[in-house]
Scaffold this active site. Structure first.
Site, PDB file in Angstrom:
ATOM      1  N   ASP A   9       0.869  -1.169   0.000  1.00  0.00           N
ATOM      2  CA  ASP A   9       0.000   0.000   0.000  1.00  0.00           C
ATOM      3  C   ASP A   9       0.920   1.238   0.000  1.00  0.00           C
ATOM      4  OD1 ASP A   9      -2.335   1.681   0.640  1.00  0.00           O
ATOM      5  OD2 ASP A   9      -1.419   1.825   2.632  1.00  0.00           O
ATOM      6  N   ASP A  11      -0.173   5.212   0.867  1.00  0.00           N
ATOM      7  CA  ASP A  11      -0.426   6.213   1.910  1.00  0.00           C
ATOM      8  C   ASP A  11      -0.566   5.550   3.276  1.00  0.00           C
ATOM      9  OD1 ASP A  11      -0.516   8.647   0.337  1.00  0.00           O
ATOM     10  OD2 ASP A  11      -2.262   7.752  -0.624  1.00  0.00           O
ATOM     11  N   GLY A  52      -9.340  10.747  -2.886  1.00  0.00           N
ATOM     12  CA  GLY A  52      -9.638  12.144  -2.565  1.00  0.00           C
ATOM     13  C   GLY A  52     -10.941  12.661  -3.132  1.00  0.00           C
ATOM     14  N   ARG A  55     -13.735  11.124  -1.191  1.00  0.00           N
ATOM     15  CA  ARG A  55     -13.712  11.689   0.164  1.00  0.00           C
ATOM     16  C   ARG A  55     -14.339  13.083   0.170  1.00  0.00           C
ATOM     17  NH1 ARG A  55      -8.060  11.120   1.683  1.00  0.00           N
ATOM     18  NH2 ARG A  55      -8.697   8.935   1.681  1.00  0.00           N
ATOM     19  N   HIS A  79     -10.103  18.535  -6.857  1.00  0.00           N
ATOM     20  CA  HIS A  79      -9.164  17.451  -6.587  1.00  0.00           C
ATOM     21  C   HIS A  79      -7.926  17.525  -7.478  1.00  0.00           C
ATOM     22  CE1 HIS A  79      -7.669  13.237  -6.534  1.00  0.00           C
ATOM     23  NE2 HIS A  79      -7.753  13.499  -5.254  1.00  0.00           N
ATOM     24  N   LYS A  82      -5.781  19.977  -5.864  1.00  0.00           N
ATOM     25  CA  LYS A  82      -5.223  19.370  -4.635  1.00  0.00           C
ATOM     26  C   LYS A  82      -4.047  18.458  -4.980  1.00  0.00           C
ATOM     27  CE  LYS A  82      -4.804  15.698  -1.938  1.00  0.00           C
ATOM     28  NZ  LYS A  82      -4.573  14.291  -2.258  1.00  0.00           N
ATOM     29  N   THR A 119      -2.694   0.880  -4.486  1.00  0.00           N
ATOM     30  CA  THR A 119      -3.049   2.110  -3.773  1.00  0.00           C
ATOM     31  C   THR A 119      -4.279   2.805  -4.337  1.00  0.00           C
ATOM     32  OG1 THR A 119      -2.300   4.333  -3.147  1.00  0.00           O
ATOM     33  CG2 THR A 119      -1.398   3.450  -5.179  1.00  0.00           C
ATOM     34  N   THR A 121      -4.551   5.953  -4.243  1.00  0.00           N
ATOM     35  CA  THR A 121      -4.159   7.248  -4.774  1.00  0.00           C
ATOM     36  C   THR A 121      -3.762   7.107  -6.247  1.00  0.00           C
ATOM     37  OG1 THR A 121      -3.023   9.305  -4.218  1.00  0.00           O
ATOM     38  CG2 THR A 121      -1.691   7.314  -4.165  1.00  0.00           C
ATOM     39  N   ASN A 125       0.945  10.599  -7.917  1.00  0.00           N
ATOM     40  CA  ASN A 125       1.362  10.734  -6.517  1.00  0.00           C
ATOM     41  C   ASN A 125       2.368   9.665  -6.121  1.00  0.00           C
ATOM     42  OD1 ASN A 125      -0.218  12.957  -6.145  1.00  0.00           O
ATOM     43  ND2 ASN A 125      -1.869  11.895  -5.067  1.00  0.00           N
TER      44      ASN A 125
HETATM   45  C1  XBP Z   1      -5.135   6.296   0.777  1.00  0.00           C
HETATM   46  C2  XBP Z   1      -6.116   7.204   0.203  1.00  0.00           C
HETATM   47  C3  XBP Z   1      -5.727   8.213  -0.738  1.00  0.00           C
HETATM   48  C4  XBP Z   1      -5.183   9.541  -0.187  1.00  0.00           C
HETATM   49  C5  XBP Z   1      -5.637  10.640  -1.074  1.00  0.00           C
HETATM   50  O1  XBP Z   1      -4.558   5.519  -0.252  1.00  0.00           O
HETATM   51  O2  XBP Z   1      -7.283   7.066   0.461  1.00  0.00           O
HETATM   52  O3  XBP Z   1      -6.934   8.452  -1.349  1.00  0.00           O
HETATM   53  O4  XBP Z   1      -5.684   9.842   1.087  1.00  0.00           O
HETATM   54  O5  XBP Z   1      -5.207  10.438  -2.345  1.00  0.00           O
HETATM   55  P1  XBP Z   1      -3.754   4.140   0.085  1.00  0.00           P
HETATM   56  P2  XBP Z   1      -5.889  11.193  -3.592  1.00  0.00           P
HETATM   57  O6  XBP Z   1      -4.566   3.052  -0.600  1.00  0.00           O
HETATM   58  O7  XBP Z   1      -2.392   4.302  -0.536  1.00  0.00           O
HETATM   59  O8  XBP Z   1      -3.689   3.962   1.558  1.00  0.00           O
HETATM   60  O9  XBP Z   1      -6.360  12.534  -3.133  1.00  0.00           O
HETATM   61  O10 XBP Z   1      -4.781  11.274  -4.578  1.00  0.00           O
HETATM   62  O11 XBP Z   1      -7.040  10.353  -4.072  1.00  0.00           O
HETATM   63 MG    MG Z   2      -2.962   3.180   3.360  1.00  0.00          MG
END
Ligand code: XBP
Ligand code: MG
Length: 229
Positions: A9, A11, A52, A55, A79, A82, A119, A121, A125
């Site tokens: 993963d 983030d 994002g 969210r 977004h 962002k 991921t 994201t 990123n």
């Molecule tokens: C975690 C997420 C990501 C970031 C935001 O991803 O939910 O959406 O918080 O990214 P991971 P974006 O699966 O790596 O834990 O704003 O680029 O969507």
């Molecule tokens: Mg994560």
């Protein structure tokens, strides 16, 4: 555990990036003239929704902020901005990898264990995070890089893991997922991939039943990669 592949993963797992994401969201809201502000408590709740754009839409629909209805159609544009801001923050060097990540990836590459990314994201990123930390050369050694751009449904759906398994050409039990959150665990488990949880700052209160192992981080948890004979 003798995995043939590690699926990472991003983030919260490779690095504690969520504070930078939060900062980028808040800077963007300000730029759009919105008085929305996501403090840490609210952001912790919003993180239950991955991605994002999802969210932000979820925030508008559940928190009823001022200007919410008139900005629902501009979520993609907000977004996009962002993402630019997040990239600038990453490039400014405001991030470091979590303990044990770099050495585990190096060991996997040295010993021929496959590596993949899964991921919620976006690809840009991921590229920027690697460029700001281990370098893009390391990312280029990955056998699969599966991001939000590649699937219809992000986590907790299992699409990202199923895609990674397909590209790795391995069975789920031959792999090990490294995740930090309950939704990441659900995503990997739904694809039958065993999961090692390294709990991230925002996910301390998450529910991790069904994980293979749970540790604070790879180093303090003493995770060692065993190479199959
Ligand atoms: C975690 C997420 C990501 C970031 C935001 O991803 O939910 O959406 O918080 O990214 P991971 P974006 O699966 O790596 O834990 O704003 O680029 O969507
Ligand atoms: Mg994560």
């Amino acid at each position: 555990m003798f995995p043939k592949a590690l699926i990472f993963d991003v983030d919260g797992t490779l690095a504690e990036t969520e504070e930078l994401h939060r900062k980028a969201f808040n800077l963007t809201f300000k730029e759009f003239g919105l008085d929305w502000f996501w403090d840490q408590k609210l952001y912790g709740e919003l993180l239950k929704v991955a991605g994002g754009q999802n969210r932000t839409r979820h925030f508008i629909e559940t928190s009823n902020p001022a200007d919410g209805p008139s900005f629902i159609d501009q979520v993609a544009e907000i977004h996009k901005r962002k993402t630019q801001k997040y990239g600038e923050l990453l490039t400014a060097g405001e991030i470091e990898l979590r303990p044990g990540i770099e050495s585990l990836i190096a060991q996997a590459h040295k010993t021929g264990i496959k590596t993949a990314i899964s991921t919620s994201t976006s690809r840009i990123n991921v590229d920027r995070l690697f460029a700001a930390t281990m370098g893009l050369d390391v990312l280029n050694k990955f056998d699969a890089v599966c991001c939000s751009n590649d699937v219809t449904s992000v986590k907790p759906a299992s699409d990202l893991y199923l895609l990674a398994l397909d590209q790795l050409e391995l069975a789920p039990e031959e792999c090990l997922a490294i995740e930090d959150s309950e939704i990441g665990l659900a995503s990997a488990k739904g694809a039958s991939v065993p999961v090692l949880i390294t709990v991230s700052a925002y996910c301390r209160d998450d529910e991790f039943s069904g994980a293979w192992k749970i540790m604070d981080d790879l180093e303090s948890g003493g995770f060692k990669l065993q190479i199959s004979p």
